[in-house]
Design a protein around this motif. Sequence first.
Motif, mmCIF file in Angstrom:
data_model
loop_
_atom_site.group_PDB
_atom_site.id
_atom_site.type_symbol
_atom_site.label_atom_id
_atom_site.label_comp_id
_atom_site.label_asym_id
_atom_site.label_seq_id
_atom_site.Cartn_x
_atom_site.Cartn_y
_atom_site.Cartn_z
ATOM 1 N N GLY A 1 14.553 9.306 -56.386
ATOM 2 C CA GLY A 1 13.303 9.489 -57.091
ATOM 3 C C GLY A 1 12.229 8.668 -56.412
ATOM 4 O O GLY A 1 12.492 7.992 -55.418
ATOM 5 N N THR A 2 11.009 8.718 -56.941
ATOM 6 C CA THR A 2 9.955 7.897 -56.359
ATOM 7 C C THR A 2 9.349 7.004 -57.428
ATOM 8 O O THR A 2 9.365 7.321 -58.613
ATOM 9 C CB THR A 2 8.828 8.755 -55.749
ATOM 10 O OG1 THR A 2 8.396 9.677 -56.741
ATOM 11 C CG2 THR A 2 9.285 9.496 -54.539
ATOM 12 N N LEU A 3 8.828 5.888 -56.968
ATOM 13 C CA LEU A 3 8.122 4.959 -57.846
ATOM 14 C C LEU A 3 6.700 4.908 -57.330
ATOM 15 O O LEU A 3 6.462 4.578 -56.169
ATOM 16 C CB LEU A 3 8.794 3.581 -57.773
ATOM 17 C CG LEU A 3 8.138 2.440 -58.534
ATOM 18 C CD1 LEU A 3 8.123 2.719 -60.015
ATOM 19 C CD2 LEU A 3 8.878 1.140 -58.274
ATOM 20 N N SER A 4 5.737 5.290 -58.166
ATOM 21 C CA SER A 4 4.357 5.334 -57.695
ATOM 22 C C SER A 4 3.522 4.301 -58.431
ATOM 23 O O SER A 4 3.909 3.812 -59.498
ATOM 24 C CB SER A 4 3.775 6.731 -57.909
ATOM 25 O OG SER A 4 3.844 7.064 -59.271
ATOM 26 N N SER B 1 13.522 2.978 -49.593
ATOM 27 C CA SER B 1 12.540 2.892 -48.520
ATOM 28 C C SER B 1 11.146 2.877 -49.112
ATOM 29 O O SER B 1 10.938 3.261 -50.266
ATOM 30 C CB SER B 1 12.674 4.091 -47.571
ATOM 31 O OG SER B 1 12.305 5.267 -48.241
ATOM 32 N N SER B 2 10.191 2.405 -48.327
ATOM 33 C CA SER B 2 8.801 2.392 -48.796
ATOM 34 C C SER B 2 7.869 2.694 -47.636
ATOM 35 O O SER B 2 8.018 2.159 -46.546
ATOM 36 C CB SER B 2 8.468 1.038 -49.413
ATOM 37 O OG SER B 2 8.817 0.011 -48.528
ATOM 38 N N ILE B 3 6.940 3.592 -47.895
ATOM 39 C CA ILE B 3 5.945 3.964 -46.885
ATOM 40 C C ILE B 3 4.574 3.771 -47.531
ATOM 41 O O ILE B 3 4.425 3.989 -48.736
ATOM 42 C CB ILE B 3 6.063 5.449 -46.468
ATOM 43 C CG1 ILE B 3 7.534 5.853 -46.358
ATOM 44 C CG2 ILE B 3 5.337 5.719 -45.173
ATOM 45 C CD1 ILE B 3 7.733 7.351 -46.361
ATOM 46 N N ILE B 4 3.582 3.396 -46.709
ATOM 47 C CA ILE B 4 2.222 3.282 -47.237
ATOM 48 C C ILE B 4 1.608 4.676 -47.306
ATOM 49 O O ILE B 4 1.705 5.456 -46.353
ATOM 50 C CB ILE B 4 1.371 2.364 -46.342
ATOM 51 C CG1 ILE B 4 1.884 0.927 -46.458
ATOM 52 C CG2 ILE B 4 -0.096 2.439 -46.711
ATOM 53 C CD1 ILE B 4 1.204 -0.037 -45.548
ATOM 54 N N ILE B 5 1.019 5.014 -48.463
ATOM 55 C CA ILE B 5 0.328 6.291 -48.594
ATOM 56 C C ILE B 5 -0.971 6.203 -47.803
ATOM 57 O O ILE B 5 -1.737 5.253 -47.959
ATOM 58 C CB ILE B 5 0.021 6.608 -50.074
ATOM 59 C CG1 ILE B 5 1.304 6.629 -50.887
ATOM 60 C CG2 ILE B 5 -0.697 7.939 -50.199
ATOM 61 C CD1 ILE B 5 1.084 6.792 -52.369
ATOM 62 N N GLU B 6 -1.220 7.197 -46.974
ATOM 63 C CA GLU B 6 -2.424 7.157 -46.146
ATOM 64 C C GLU B 6 -3.678 7.260 -46.992
ATOM 65 O O GLU B 6 -3.785 8.123 -47.855
ATOM 66 C CB GLU B 6 -2.395 8.325 -45.147
ATOM 67 C CG GLU B 6 -1.930 7.892 -43.768
ATOM 68 C CD GLU B 6 -1.911 9.049 -42.819
ATOM 69 O OE1 GLU B 6 -2.998 9.591 -42.556
ATOM 70 O OE2 GLU B 6 -0.817 9.405 -42.366
ATOM 71 N N TRP C 1 1.942 1.878 -52.278
ATOM 72 C CA TRP C 1 3.214 2.184 -51.631
ATOM 73 C C TRP C 1 3.743 3.508 -52.169
ATOM 74 O O TRP C 1 3.577 3.807 -53.337
ATOM 75 C CB TRP C 1 4.253 1.114 -51.970
ATOM 76 C CG TRP C 1 4.147 -0.179 -51.265
ATOM 77 C CD1 TRP C 1 3.779 -1.384 -51.801
ATOM 78 C CD2 TRP C 1 4.461 -0.445 -49.902
ATOM 79 N NE1 TRP C 1 3.832 -2.363 -50.864
ATOM 80 C CE2 TRP C 1 4.249 -1.817 -49.678
ATOM 81 C CE3 TRP C 1 4.888 0.357 -48.839
ATOM 82 C CZ2 TRP C 1 4.455 -2.410 -48.443
ATOM 83 C CZ3 TRP C 1 5.097 -0.237 -47.613
ATOM 84 C CH2 TRP C 1 4.874 -1.617 -47.418
ATOM 85 N N ASP C 2 4.421 4.247 -51.307
ATOM 86 C CA ASP C 2 5.199 5.396 -51.748
ATOM 87 C C ASP C 2 6.664 4.969 -51.649
ATOM 88 O O ASP C 2 7.239 4.931 -50.567
ATOM 89 C CB ASP C 2 4.916 6.600 -50.839
ATOM 90 C CG ASP C 2 5.726 7.814 -51.248
ATOM 91 O OD1 ASP C 2 6.170 7.865 -52.407
ATOM 92 O OD2 ASP C 2 5.917 8.706 -50.401
ATOM 93 N N ILE C 3 7.241 4.592 -52.790
ATOM 94 C CA ILE C 3 8.567 3.986 -52.778
ATOM 95 C C ILE C 3 9.622 5.013 -53.181
ATOM 96 O O ILE C 3 9.462 5.718 -54.167
ATOM 97 C CB ILE C 3 8.612 2.785 -53.751
ATOM 98 C CG1 ILE C 3 7.615 1.731 -53.288
ATOM 99 C CG2 ILE C 3 10.010 2.216 -53.831
ATOM 100 C CD1 ILE C 3 7.473 0.582 -54.235
ATOM 101 N N THR C 4 10.675 5.106 -52.378
ATOM 102 C CA THR C 4 11.797 5.983 -52.725
ATOM 103 C C THR C 4 12.916 5.135 -53.308
ATOM 104 O O THR C 4 13.228 4.071 -52.778
ATOM 105 C CB THR C 4 12.309 6.704 -51.467
ATOM 106 O OG1 THR C 4 11.215 7.371 -50.867
ATOM 107 C CG2 THR C 4 13.380 7.713 -51.823
ATOM 108 N N LEU C 5 13.483 5.599 -54.404
ATOM 109 C CA LEU C 5 14.575 4.823 -54.978
ATOM 110 C C LEU C 5 15.800 5.690 -55.213
ATOM 111 O O LEU C 5 15.707 6.900 -55.426
ATOM 112 C CB LEU C 5 14.135 4.127 -56.271
ATOM 113 C CG LEU C 5 13.575 4.933 -57.415
ATOM 114 C CD1 LEU C 5 14.635 5.228 -58.425
ATOM 115 C CD2 LEU C 5 12.473 4.124 -58.071
ATOM 116 N N LEU C 6 16.938 5.035 -55.129
ATOM 117 C CA LEU C 6 18.222 5.697 -55.368
ATOM 118 C C LEU C 6 18.532 5.526 -56.847
ATOM 119 O O LEU C 6 18.613 4.408 -57.341
ATOM 120 C CB LEU C 6 19.293 5.017 -54.507
ATOM 121 C CG LEU C 6 20.713 5.532 -54.586
ATOM 122 C CD1 LEU C 6 20.811 6.897 -53.924
ATOM 123 C CD2 LEU C 6 21.662 4.561 -53.895
#
Lengths: 173, 279
Positions: free
Chosen positions: B192-195, B229-234, B239-244
């Motif tokens: 899932g994602t955490l926004s 994982s975490s990526i910066i949203i442009e 952060w665009d964080i992916t979680l298990l």
Amino acid sequence: MNLTVKNIVRFVLFFVLQVLVLNQIEIGTGAQIMIYPLFIFLLPVELNVIFLMAIGFALGICIDAMSNTYGLHASSLLTMAYLRPAIFRIFAPRDGYDALLETNLYTMGSKWFVKTFGILLLVHHFWFFMLEMFKLNEVLYVFQKTGLSALISFLISVFLQFLFLRKPKRNEA
Amino acid sequence: MRNFLAFIRRFRVLLLFVLLQGLALSMYFTFLTFPRSQYMTTASYISGHAFEFTNNITQYLHLKKNNTALQKENVRLRSKLPQNLLQLDREYITINDTLHRIQYEYLPARVINSTHSKRNNYFTIDIGSSQRVERGMGVISSKGVIGVIQNVSENFAVVRTCLTEKVRIAAMIESTGEHGFIDWKGENSKYGTLSGISNDSKIKKWDAVVTRGSAGMFPQGIPIGKIVSSIIIEGKPLWDITLLFAENFRTVQRVYVVKNQLSREQAQLEAHHQSTNTQ
């Protein structure tokens, strides 16, 4: 068996098979098996498109009620029912359809079946997944889901016909 | 008038198509956002009982896994029982605890129908309004958060799981307390994602994400998942964080509905606060 009774039995069987068996199977990568378009496809050729759409809508709503999709199946099956006469007209055999024969894999030949049912199934699946996702930036994912699901649904539809339909006896001279 | 009738007769197929299509689509989009009745869902009488029947046949498939999970939970809870603790100070023994009061109650339930590969996935559970389940209550399992109650009938309820678009469960990173919302992108039922987490904070891999408990649906600290994982949203300081996810949504069978005894008080206070602010 009487044509009406036969189709009512089929309606129930397709509904039960879809809701209680196929909806519970999850293949992964978003693919979903939907074989109920085959029911609409196998209805008699000369059946009025208005009845076709009404039956399609009813079957779709029944499936929706059992899978929490609130009208998604109804909408896509309706689209398929609406397009069926047009597709049938385009791929009509040279001397037209035989009103007494059912339009299945055996009576019409595999080539005809792949073309017509393939197109209708793709339309149905694409409509379904497009509405389900409803986002333009995920359109590639919609294509992936549509392609994969349509392929599996098509194979299972063919398999079902092999299982349950009898080859018509030909009396050749 | 005659022209009008002729028009209708000429385009009757198209008109019926548009009419029925409009009906189906309006149903789909209104129910997706405001689920009002339970008749068209799996919480209804007929489909609820049909799924209960099939579940009675198929529930044995994941029984082993579920039993182990429940046993693990029992071990964890058992270790917290007072009889297992060594009493260090024998002077004070509190018998009637007046400092604590039960805020959350748990109603056990069985998942009788579930999907995991659609865009919006729902569970049907076998308890409903006759067991005091209401819309908006949280649902958890022994491992973590499952979702929120969306529709209730007399004996069944539909759960909007974490595997739906905009499930909007308030979550926070356990170690730092940064909070955001849980979402699902619709591709893999494991992630899932955490926004809503600002990117000036550092994100560590495998940090636990837990419920924030702000809306009163869940107690604070129920696990949701772990950061992968975490990526910066442009173009956004987020952060665009992916979680298990902590729970495997494919095999879960036993869940608990969280009943917050103080939810009405909190809702009243917040509504009152909002109305005085707008005046």
